[in-house]
Write a protein that holds these residues in place. Sequence first.
Motif, PDB file in Angstrom:
ATOM      1  N   ASP A 198      45.692  44.440  30.560  1.00 57.87           N
ATOM      2  CA  ASP A 198      45.791  45.198  29.713  1.00 57.87           C
ATOM      3  C   ASP A 198      45.873  46.666  31.164  1.00 57.87           C
ATOM      4  OD1 ASP A 198      47.500  45.949  27.756  1.00 57.87           O
ATOM      5  OD2 ASP A 198      46.147  46.629  26.633  1.00 57.87           O
ATOM      6  N   ARG A 199      44.693  46.701  31.266  1.00 58.62           N
ATOM      7  CA  ARG A 199      44.883  47.856  31.395  1.00 58.62           C
ATOM      8  C   ARG A 199      45.617  47.704  33.095  1.00 58.62           C
ATOM      9  NH1 ARG A 199      40.430  50.023  35.401  1.00 58.62           N
ATOM     10  NH2 ARG A 199      39.122  48.608  34.512  1.00 58.62           N
ATOM     11  N   VAL A 200      44.608  46.115  33.931  1.00 62.38           N
ATOM     12  CA  VAL A 200      45.455  46.420  35.290  1.00 62.38           C
ATOM     13  C   VAL A 200      46.775  46.308  35.875  1.00 62.38           C
ATOM     14  CG1 VAL A 200      44.956  44.670  36.906  1.00 62.38           C
ATOM     15  CG2 VAL A 200      42.622  45.897  35.819  1.00 62.38           C
ATOM     16  N   ALA A 234      49.114  36.033  48.379  1.00 63.90           N
ATOM     17  CA  ALA A 234      48.643  37.482  48.440  1.00 63.90           C
ATOM     18  C   ALA A 234      47.425  36.512  47.453  1.00 63.90           C
ATOM     19  CB  ALA A 234      49.158  38.183  47.292  1.00 63.90           C
ATOM     20  N   GLU A 235      46.327  36.148  47.848  1.00 61.05           N
ATOM     21  CA  GLU A 235      45.866  35.689  46.945  1.00 61.05           C
ATOM     22  C   GLU A 235      44.047  36.681  47.300  1.00 61.05           C
ATOM     23  OE1 GLU A 235      43.925  31.602  47.611  1.00 61.05           O
ATOM     24  OE2 GLU A 235      41.823  32.409  47.238  1.00 61.05           O
ATOM     25  N   GLU A 236      43.888  36.444  48.430  1.00 62.89           N
ATOM     26  CA  GLU A 236      42.743  37.510  48.323  1.00 62.89           C
ATOM     27  C   GLU A 236      43.376  38.743  48.536  1.00 62.89           C
ATOM     28  OE1 GLU A 236      39.965  36.355  49.474  1.00 62.89           O
ATOM     29  OE2 GLU A 236      39.208  38.814  50.018  1.00 62.89           O
ATOM     30  N   PHE A 237      44.734  39.528  48.595  1.00 60.63           N
ATOM     31  CA  PHE A 237      45.002  40.315  47.948  1.00 60.63           C
ATOM     32  C   PHE A 237      44.608  40.947  46.969  1.00 60.63           C
ATOM     33  CE2 PHE A 237      48.331  43.432  47.265  1.00 60.63           C
ATOM     34  CZ  PHE A 237      48.733  44.269  47.975  1.00 60.63           C
ATOM     35  N   HIS A 238      45.828  39.867  46.016  1.00 58.96           N
ATOM     36  CA  HIS A 238      44.984  40.353  44.640  1.00 58.96           C
ATOM     37  C   HIS A 238      43.268  39.645  44.208  1.00 58.96           C
ATOM     38  CE1 HIS A 238      49.736  39.343  44.149  1.00 58.96           C
ATOM     39  NE2 HIS A 238      49.326  40.551  44.144  1.00 58.96           N
ATOM     40  N   MET A 239      43.122  38.963  44.723  1.00 54.60           N
ATOM     41  CA  MET A 239      41.492  38.877  44.167  1.00 54.60           C
ATOM     42  C   MET A 239      40.702  40.228  44.605  1.00 54.60           C
ATOM     43  SD  MET A 239      40.518  36.275  42.734  1.00 54.60           S
ATOM     44  CE  MET A 239      38.993  36.177  42.904  1.00 54.60           C
ATOM     45  N   TRP A 274      42.425  43.692  44.725  1.00 52.47           N
ATOM     46  CA  TRP A 274      42.677  44.435  44.037  1.00 52.47           C
ATOM     47  C   TRP A 274      41.699  44.103  42.106  1.00 52.47           C
ATOM     48  CZ3 TRP A 274      44.690  48.953  44.639  1.00 52.47           C
ATOM     49  CH2 TRP A 274      45.628  49.740  43.525  1.00 52.47           C
ATOM     50  N   PHE A 275      41.646  43.035  42.027  1.00 51.31           N
ATOM     51  CA  PHE A 275      40.940  42.809  41.033  1.00 51.31           C
ATOM     52  C   PHE A 275      39.474  43.287  41.278  1.00 51.31           C
ATOM     53  CE2 PHE A 275      43.963  38.800  40.501  1.00 51.31           C
ATOM     54  CZ  PHE A 275      44.978  40.135  39.688  1.00 51.31           C
ATOM     55  N   TRP A 276      39.075  42.841  41.986  1.00 49.64           N
ATOM     56  CA  TRP A 276      37.156  43.796  41.773  1.00 49.64           C
ATOM     57  C   TRP A 276      37.346  45.393  42.222  1.00 49.64           C
ATOM     58  CZ3 TRP A 276      36.167  45.613  47.306  1.00 49.64           C
ATOM     59  CH2 TRP A 276      34.450  45.661  47.400  1.00 49.64           C
ATOM     60  N   GLN A 277      38.676  45.566  42.743  1.00 50.03           N
ATOM     61  CA  GLN A 277      38.259  46.827  43.130  1.00 50.03           C
ATOM     62  C   GLN A 277      38.383  47.770  41.576  1.00 50.03           C
ATOM     63  OE1 GLN A 277      41.367  47.796  45.850  1.00 50.03           O
ATOM     64  NE2 GLN A 277      40.038  48.348  47.853  1.00 50.03           N
ATOM     65  N   ARG A 306      37.798  34.991  38.586  1.00 49.62           N
ATOM     66  CA  ARG A 306      38.290  33.539  39.950  1.00 49.62           C
ATOM     67  C   ARG A 306      39.598  33.395  40.105  1.00 49.62           C
ATOM     68  NH1 ARG A 306      36.701  28.047  39.470  1.00 49.62           N
ATOM     69  NH2 ARG A 306      37.383  27.114  37.231  1.00 49.62           N
ATOM     70  N   SER A 307      39.182  33.197  40.969  1.00 47.56           N
ATOM     71  CA  SER A 307      40.608  32.334  41.448  1.00 47.56           C
ATOM     72  C   SER A 307      40.624  31.356  41.405  1.00 47.56           C
ATOM     73  CB  SER A 307      40.949  32.677  43.409  1.00 47.56           C
ATOM     74  OG  SER A 307      41.222  31.351  43.806  1.00 47.56           O
ATOM     75  N   ALA A 308      41.894  30.750  41.286  1.00 48.81           N
ATOM     76  CA  ALA A 308      41.799  29.192  41.111  1.00 48.81           C
ATOM     77  C   ALA A 308      42.737  28.290  42.123  1.00 48.81           C
ATOM     78  CB  ALA A 308      42.670  28.398  39.727  1.00 48.81           C
ATOM     79  N   ALA A 309      42.774  28.723  43.160  1.00 50.35           N
ATOM     80  CA  ALA A 309      43.827  28.311  44.435  1.00 50.35           C
ATOM     81  C   ALA A 309      42.848  25.913  44.854  1.00 50.35           C
ATOM     82  CB  ALA A 309      43.017  29.267  45.544  1.00 50.35           C
TER      83      ALA A 309
END
Length: 804
Positions: free
Chosen positions: A502-504, A549-554, A556-559, A569-572
Motif C-alpha cells: 500500500d505504501r510502495v 525491469a526485473e532487477e530494476f524493480h527488485m 526498488w523493492f529492496w530500497q 522475492r522474484s518469481a522469475a
Amino acid sequence: MKASARAIVIGGGVVGASVLYHLAKIGWSDVLLIEKSELTSGSTWHAAGGMHTFNGEANISRLQKYTIDLYREIEALSGQSCGLHANGGLMLAATQGELDSLKLICSRARYLGMETEMISLDEAQRFNPLIDTRHFIGALWRADGGHCDPAGTTHAYVKAARTLGASVERFTRVLSLAQRRDGSWDVATDKGTVHAEHVVNCAGLWAREIGHMVGIELPVLAMEHHYLLTEDIPELAGRAQEIVNTTDYAGEIYMRQERGGALIGTYEPHGIVWSPLKTPDDFSMQLLPDDFERLAPYFEVGFEHFPALGRVGIRKVINGPFTFAPDGNPLVGPVRGVKNFWVGCAVMAGFSQGGGIGLVLSRWMAENDPGQDIISMDVARFGAFATPKYTSIKVPENYSRRFRLAYPNEELTAARPVRRSPIYERLTAAGAVMGANFGLEHALWFAPEGVVPTETPTYRRSEAFPFVRAECQAVRTTVGIYETTNYGKYEVTGRGARAWLDRVFACRIPKVGCLRLAPMLSPAGRIIGDLSIACLAEDRYMLAGSGFAEEFHMRWFWQAEPPADVFVRSAAATLTGVSIAGPRSRELVQRLVRDDVSSSAFRLFHVKETALGFAPCILTRAGFTGELGYEIWATPDYFASLYDDIWNAGRDLGLQHFGGRALSSLRLEKGYGSFNKDFRPDYTACETGLDRFVDFAKPDFVGRDAALAERKAGPKRRFVVMEVEARDADVIGYESIMKNGAAVGYVTSGAYGHCVGKSLAAGYVPAALARDGERFEIDILGDVCAATIRLEPLHDSKGLRLRS
Ligand SMILES: Cc1cc2nc3c(=O)[nH]c(=O)nc-3n(C[C@H](O)[C@H](O)[C@H](O)COP(=O)(O)OP(=O)(O)OC[C@H]3O[C@@H](n4cnc5c(N)ncnc54)[C@H](O)[C@@H]3O)c2cc1C
C-alpha cells in the motif's frame, strides 16, 4: 590523507574525475578521489578523445550533448584547457539500411535540439576532402562533437572539483572495502583507512576487481582497441579548418585530423579480450603490443575509402584496452543488496558520456533520484543472467558491432539460447522466431509451415509483416496463445505485505481474489513501474510487470525496505505463464477447469488458484490485447503439460500462437502503453494517463505529494496514440513529432495496427495539443507523414470485448 569523507570515488580516469566534479558541484564538498597511480592512467590517457552525441537511446544522446557542452564550463572554472576541437561529425552510409539509419537519427535529433541534417556527398567532401565518395550513397552532418584532449579534460574536471572543495589522493591504492553496520564504508588503502558514507566504483579497467571487494560480479570486460596516426597528409596542408570527424559504417572506420595527419581507428570483427580473468594490479599508462598484421585488412578498407591515408606512412600505432558492458552502454547506479555502493563503469565513450554519468550519479546519490530516465545505462538492466561467461561472449559481439547498425527487428545471436522456458522447443518447432529479453528466449512471431523462420534486418516492414497480421487476426477473431514467462514476476508474502504494498504502490491494493493495475511512483512522482498486483490471500500477492525491469524493480523493492514480516522475492524462475486471448478464449479455458469461468462467475480482473488440466495454477482474467483473455501461471515443472493441454483443447477452436510483435500491434490498437517503451521514469502519472489507477484518497504512498501537485497543476504533456499516414515503414521510437515545423514531442513506440488497418505511433505531445483529431507530422526515414491523434482506442473503444 583525510580520515573520512562523505563519498570516496575510486579511480581518477575521466569518469571518476567527472563524478568528483559533479558531487562537489551539487554541494558535497567533502568528497575524495583515490587513484592508485597518476590521474588518467587506466584507459583514459591514450584515448582518441573523440566525442559525439550519437546513441540509439535518446536519453543517452541527451547526456552526451550535456557532456560536450560541459567542457566550456569546466575550462572556465579550472583554467585548464580541454583541448577542444569542436569540428562536428560526419556519418557516411553505403547501403540503403545505413541511409535509413542516418535519416532516423535526423528525425530523432530535432526534438533533442541537436543540429543535424542529411547532406549531399559533395557537401560531405567539402567537410572532409579525404572521402572517396564513390563508396557511399549518403551522409549525415551534425554540429555537435569533435574531439578533445583526454588528459586535459580529466585534469579540468579535477581542478574544477578542487575549486569546489573536493580532494584527490594520487598514488594511493584501494585494497579492500569493509561495510559497517550503519552502511558506511571503511576504505582500506596502502596509505591507511578512510571512512566514507558512500563509495563510487569508477575504476575503469579494474571496476570488476573493485566489484569483487563487495562480493558482486559486474558484467564488464576489456577489449583491445587499435588506432593509427599517420604522417602528414599533403591534402590537409594549408586548410583553414580541420576536417570533420568522420564515421564510415561500411568500413567500420572512424577517422579525424590529428595535427597535419589523420587518426584512423577500426572495430574489427574478431576483437581480442584483454585480461579476461583479472586486470593486473601493476598495469598503468602502458600500451599493448600492436598487432597491425591482424588488423591490416580492416585498415585497408579505410585506405580505400579515404585514399590519401594510404599514400602516407604510419607514424604510430596505438593499442590500448578499454571496458564494455554486454550491450555497450555504461553501468551506472546503486547495486541491489550493497548499501551506499555506486558504480560508474564500463564506459566505452568516456569523452562523450563521462559528464552525463557524473551528473546523474551525483543527483542519485544526493537526492535518491537520478533526475531523469537512465534505464538504458542503469546497472540494473542486467540481472543474474549476465554471468562472466555471458559477458565474455556478449562483449566481443558488441565490440565487433560497434559501427554496425542495430536494426529494430534484429536479434543478436551471441550467448543464445541460454535462458529457455520449458516450452522453448515446442515453440521453435511451431516456427517461433525468438528474441531474448533479460536473457530469456521469447517468441517474436511465428513462421507458418513452409516459411523459413528468419527475417532480413531492416528499418522498414519486413517479410514477417503478413504473418504478424495473421496472428493479430486470430486473436481478434478466434483465440491466440502467447507465452508470458518473460514477464517480471514477484511474490510478496507475510503479515505486513498489504501495508507495505500500500505504501510502495500508488493504487488501491486489491481484495482477495482480485487483480489491479498498479503504477509505482518515485518520490518525485515519476513512473518507475507499471505492474499488476493479484491478491491470492490477505498475506500473499503475485505481481507481474516488465521482464526487462526485473532487477530494476527488485532493487526498488529492496530500497523500499520491507519490514521483518514482509518477504519479497522474484518469481522469475518459479513461475511460467501463458496468455490466452480472443473471443473463444473462455470456451477454451472452460474445457480445462472445473470452476465456472462464465462472465458472471469470473469477471475481468479476478484471480483464482485452481487447476488447468494437470497443472495447479493461478488463473487471472486479464491480458494486454484488449480482448477477452486470461493469464495462467504455473510452476515450470507443470508448464509443458499445461501448454500441451491448452493446445489440444484449443485446436478445434482455431487456437494460434502469437508473439511479441503481434502483442505490440494489438496493445496499440487499444491505446495501451508499455513500460520501458512508453512509460519510463521521465514521465509522471498524469502524463502517462496512469493517474486513473492512482488512489489519491490513500493517506500515504511513495510519490503522493508530487502526484497530487501535478494533478492540481495539470500535466505539461500527455501520452497519446496517433494514426500515421505511413508508406512502407512504421515508427521505431524517438522520432520527433512536428507541428508547424517545430518539434513538439517524440514517439515512444509504434507498430502497424493490423486489425484496424493503420500505422500507429505512441508518444508524448504538449497537453494543450493532446486533442482528438489534432494533426502533426512525423518524419519516418525521410518521409514526412501526417499523424492524427486518436484519443479513443481504435479497437473496441468501449471495452465491451474485454469485459464480455
Ligand atoms: C585506444 C583507445 C581509444 C579510445 N578512444 C576514445 C574516443 O575517441 N572517445 C571516447 O570517448 N573514448 C575513447 N576510448 C575509451 C575511453 O578511454 C574510456 O571510455 C575512458 O577512458 C574510461 O574512463 P574511466 O574513468 O571509466 O576508466 P579508466 O581510465 O580506466 O580509469 C580508472 C582509474 O581507476 C584507477 N584505479 C583502478 N583500481 C584502483 C584502486 N584499487 N585504487 C585506486 N585507483 C584505482 C586506475 O588507476 C585508473 O586511473 C578509447 C579507449 C582506447 C583504449
